[in-house]
Design a protein around this motif. Structure first.
Motif, PDB file in Angstrom:
ATOM      1  N   SER A   1       0.830  -1.201   0.000  1.00  0.00           N
ATOM      2  CA  SER A   1       0.000   0.000   0.000  1.00  0.00           C
ATOM      3  C   SER A   1       0.867   1.253   0.000  1.00  0.00           C
ATOM      4  CB  SER A   1      -0.921   0.014   1.229  1.00  0.00           C
ATOM      5  OG  SER A   1      -1.827  -1.065   1.195  1.00  0.00           O
ATOM      6  N   THR A   2       0.321   2.322  -0.547  1.00  0.00           N
ATOM      7  CA  THR A   2       0.933   3.644  -0.461  1.00  0.00           C
ATOM      8  C   THR A   2       0.221   4.426   0.630  1.00  0.00           C
ATOM      9  OG1 THR A   2       1.517   3.666  -2.806  1.00  0.00           O
ATOM     10  CG2 THR A   2       1.407   5.798  -1.686  1.00  0.00           C
ATOM     11  N   VAL A   3       0.989   4.992   1.545  1.00  0.00           N
ATOM     12  CA  VAL A   3       0.423   5.732   2.675  1.00  0.00           C
ATOM     13  C   VAL A   3       0.704   7.220   2.490  1.00  0.00           C
ATOM     14  CG1 VAL A   3       0.457   6.083   5.161  1.00  0.00           C
ATOM     15  CG2 VAL A   3       0.701   3.770   4.225  1.00  0.00           C
ATOM     16  N   TYR A   4      -0.354   8.009   2.553  1.00  0.00           N
ATOM     17  CA  TYR A   4      -0.233   9.461   2.500  1.00  0.00           C
ATOM     18  C   TYR A   4      -0.420   9.993   3.922  1.00  0.00           C
ATOM     19  CZ  TYR A   4      -0.631   8.934  -2.533  1.00  0.00           C
ATOM     20  OH  TYR A   4      -0.419   8.571  -3.839  1.00  0.00           O
ATOM     21  N   SER A   5       0.623  10.635   4.446  1.00  0.00           N
ATOM     22  CA  SER A   5       0.588  11.172   5.803  1.00  0.00           C
ATOM     23  C   SER A   5       0.499  12.696   5.727  1.00  0.00           C
ATOM     24  CB  SER A   5       1.842  10.752   6.572  1.00  0.00           C
ATOM     25  OG  SER A   5       1.843  11.294   7.876  1.00  0.00           O
ATOM     26  N   TYR A   6      -0.572  13.246   6.288  1.00  0.00           N
ATOM     27  CA  TYR A   6      -0.832  14.681   6.221  1.00  0.00           C
ATOM     28  C   TYR A   6      -0.275  15.349   7.472  1.00  0.00           C
ATOM     29  CZ  TYR A   6      -3.823  13.197   2.436  1.00  0.00           C
ATOM     30  OH  TYR A   6      -4.280  12.639   1.271  1.00  0.00           O
ATOM     31  N   VAL A   7       0.596  16.328   7.266  1.00  0.00           N
ATOM     32  CA  VAL A   7       1.350  16.949   8.356  1.00  0.00           C
ATOM     33  C   VAL A   7       1.055  18.441   8.403  1.00  0.00           C
ATOM     34  CG1 VAL A   7       3.654  17.370   9.286  1.00  0.00           C
ATOM     35  CG2 VAL A   7       3.145  15.196   8.150  1.00  0.00           C
TER      36      VAL A   7
ATOM     37  N   VAL B   1       2.497  14.814   2.964  1.00  0.00           N
ATOM     38  CA  VAL B   1       1.700  15.854   2.315  1.00  0.00           C
ATOM     39  C   VAL B   1       1.547  17.023   3.286  1.00  0.00           C
ATOM     40  CG1 VAL B   1      -0.425  16.366   1.075  1.00  0.00           C
ATOM     41  CG2 VAL B   1       0.451  14.018   1.120  1.00  0.00           C
ATOM     42  N   LEU B   2       1.755  18.243   2.779  1.00  0.00           N
ATOM     43  CA  LEU B   2       1.705  19.449   3.606  1.00  0.00           C
ATOM     44  C   LEU B   2       0.591  20.379   3.101  1.00  0.00           C
ATOM     45  CD1 LEU B   2       5.561  20.147   3.708  1.00  0.00           C
ATOM     46  CD2 LEU B   2       4.222  18.755   5.299  1.00  0.00           C
ATOM     47  N   PRO B   3      -0.654  20.097   3.438  1.00  0.00           N
ATOM     48  CA  PRO B   3      -1.766  20.885   2.895  1.00  0.00           C
ATOM     49  C   PRO B   3      -1.726  22.365   3.260  1.00  0.00           C
ATOM     50  CG  PRO B   3      -2.554  18.808   3.811  1.00  0.00           C
ATOM     51  CD  PRO B   3      -1.131  18.959   4.228  1.00  0.00           C
ATOM     52  N   PHE B   4      -1.296  22.706   4.470  1.00  0.00           N
ATOM     53  CA  PHE B   4      -1.247  24.113   4.859  1.00  0.00           C
ATOM     54  C   PHE B   4      -0.207  24.882   4.046  1.00  0.00           C
ATOM     55  CE2 PHE B   4      -3.049  23.567   9.438  1.00  0.00           C
ATOM     56  CZ  PHE B   4      -4.322  23.484   8.906  1.00  0.00           C
ATOM     57  N   LYS B   5       0.919  24.225   3.784  1.00  0.00           N
ATOM     58  CA  LYS B   5       1.933  24.836   2.922  1.00  0.00           C
ATOM     59  C   LYS B   5       1.355  25.109   1.545  1.00  0.00           C
ATOM     60  CE  LYS B   5       6.192  25.017   4.816  1.00  0.00           C
ATOM     61  NZ  LYS B   5       7.061  26.215   4.780  1.00  0.00           N
ATOM     62  N   GLU B   6       0.676  24.113   0.997  1.00  0.00           N
ATOM     63  CA  GLU B   6       0.141  24.225  -0.356  1.00  0.00           C
ATOM     64  C   GLU B   6      -0.954  25.288  -0.450  1.00  0.00           C
ATOM     65  OE1 GLU B   6      -1.174  20.283  -1.163  1.00  0.00           O
ATOM     66  OE2 GLU B   6       0.847  19.416  -1.130  1.00  0.00           O
ATOM     67  N   ALA B   7      -1.738  25.439   0.625  1.00  0.00           N
ATOM     68  CA  ALA B   7      -2.860  26.380   0.610  1.00  0.00           C
ATOM     69  C   ALA B   7      -2.500  27.750   1.162  1.00  0.00           C
ATOM     70  CB  ALA B   7      -4.019  25.794   1.414  1.00  0.00           C
ATOM     71  N   GLY B   8      -1.252  27.915   1.640  1.00  0.00           N
ATOM     72  CA  GLY B   8      -0.829  29.212   2.159  1.00  0.00           C
ATOM     73  C   GLY B   8      -1.446  29.564   3.503  1.00  0.00           C
ATOM     74  N   ILE B   9      -1.754  28.572   4.325  1.00  0.00           N
ATOM     75  CA  ILE B   9      -2.394  28.814   5.626  1.00  0.00           C
ATOM     76  C   ILE B   9      -1.332  29.003   6.700  1.00  0.00           C
ATOM     77  CG2 ILE B   9      -3.865  27.795   7.411  1.00  0.00           C
ATOM     78  CD1 ILE B   9      -5.387  26.403   5.137  1.00  0.00           C
ATOM     79  N   ASP B  10      -1.409  30.136   7.393  1.00  0.00           N
ATOM     80  CA  ASP B  10      -0.427  30.485   8.416  1.00  0.00           C
ATOM     81  C   ASP B  10      -1.044  30.349   9.808  1.00  0.00           C
ATOM     82  OD1 ASP B  10      -2.176  32.612   8.437  1.00  0.00           O
ATOM     83  OD2 ASP B  10      -0.689  34.123   7.853  1.00  0.00           O
ATOM     84  N   LYS B  11      -0.337  30.840  10.834  1.00  0.00           N
ATOM     85  CA  LYS B  11      -0.824  30.709  12.207  1.00  0.00           C
ATOM     86  C   LYS B  11      -2.188  31.366  12.412  1.00  0.00           C
ATOM     87  CE  LYS B  11       0.171  32.193  16.907  1.00  0.00           C
ATOM     88  NZ  LYS B  11       1.038  33.028  17.752  1.00  0.00           N
ATOM     89  N   PRO B  12      -2.389  32.634  11.982  1.00  0.00           N
ATOM     90  CA  PRO B  12      -3.739  33.208  12.122  1.00  0.00           C
ATOM     91  C   PRO B  12      -4.798  32.393  11.382  1.00  0.00           C
ATOM     92  CG  PRO B  12      -2.152  34.950  11.692  1.00  0.00           C
ATOM     93  CD  PRO B  12      -1.427  33.647  11.485  1.00  0.00           C
ATOM     94  N   GLY B  13      -4.416  31.813  10.257  1.00  0.00           N
ATOM     95  CA  GLY B  13      -5.348  30.977   9.515  1.00  0.00           C
ATOM     96  C   GLY B  13      -5.765  29.747  10.295  1.00  0.00           C
TER      97      GLY B  13
END
Length: 279
Positions: free
Chosen positions: A112-118, A140-152
């Motif tokens: 299996s391939t495992v995608y770990s969201y961090v 996978v770094l969704p916040f990095k990709e979406a530009g989400i910071d601490k206030p976000g």
């Protein structure tokens, strides 16, 4: 040809960033069957367990507990009663990463391939601690990709109705009650908020020193020294001064509330921590 299966996992620490990521993935990627997990050391703050319970209610599914097969006391004996420290982070290795790797090993071995969201935010460096050691373990770094910071992150938790974990009233991080990355003001507050946990930390420290450990929980002084009345006053005064300086430097943002909280580590200029514990 057989189809290789995929598994999606998201580790929760009891902290705000990983909780916000779980909310974000639930809202933006409902098509993914994500398994949420928490690696329990048995030494977490009670507020952590309470927050995880509320998060389960929002997600509508249980959070898998990856309890290590051997607890903190077992590993402390293996390390000759030497306390974990920033130089020897055996607690993270044995109580957080090891159970995670043991859980995933048979899944990866079956193909299996495992995608770990961090939950690394857009305003953070991609720091060491989540690098994959397997070609089928994808980070996978969704916040990095979406530009989400601490206030976000705060916005996501506020909009969900969860808000911040309650320990943020007095502490900046999740993880063990006696985490060595705590600032001294957090140790003082631990004694005030959870005196029984503070006394347990003191007993571990005294035993470690008796066995020749070069480390105390907080660099440069023992917990006994730290809680002397004059020292407590000095620590609190230093904290208040740092807080005032930070408030004076902060640029006002008309789109943000004026009561935005400061992480304690921001005040003390130290952002390093074990990501498996504190995100």
């Amino acid at each position: 040809m057989s189809v290789v299966s995929e598994k999606h996992v998201l580790g929760l620490s009891g902290g705000k960033d990983s909780a916000a990521l779980a909310v974000y993935m639930r809202q933006h990627h409902p098509e993914l069957d994500i398994e949420y997990f928490f690696t329990d050391t048995g030494k977490e703050l009670p507020e952590v367990y309470e927050f995880l319970g509320r998060l389960e209610g929002f997600l509508g599914k249980a959070i898998l507990r990856l309890n290590p097969d051997r607890d903190f006391d077992f590993w402390l004996k293996q390390y000759n009663s030497f306390l974990p420290s920033p130089q020897t982070r055996w607690c993270t290795r044995q109580l957080k990463l090891r159970p995670f790797e043991q859980w995933l090993r048979p899944i990866l071995e079956e193909g299996s391939t495992v995608y770990s969201y961090v939950a690394i935010r857009a305003d953070e460096e991609y720091r060491e601690g989540y690098s994959s050691k397997h070609d089928r373990l994808k980070i996978v770094l969704p916040f990095k990709e979406a530009g989400i910071d601490k206030p976000g992150v705060h916005d996501i938790l506020d909009a969900s109705g969860l808000g911040l974990p309650r320990y943020y009233d007095w502490r900046s991080r999740s993880g063990c009650t006696f985490c060595f990355y705590q600032q001294k003001i957090e140790w003082v507050r631990l004694k005030e908020q959870h005196p029984e946990a503070f006394e347990e930390a003191k007993s571990y420290e005294k035993d470690a020193v008796a066995h020749g450990s070069p480390f105390t929980w907080s660099q440069g002084e023992s917990l006994d020294e730290m809680i002397q009345p004059e020292r407590v006053r000095q620590i609190k005064k230093d904290y208040e001064k740092r807080l005032e300086r930070m408030k004076a430097k902060r640029r006002q943002n008309p789109l943000r509330d004026d009561d935005e909280t400061f992480d304690i580590d921001e005040l003390y200029g130290q952002a390093k921590a074990c990501l498996a514990c504190h995100k």
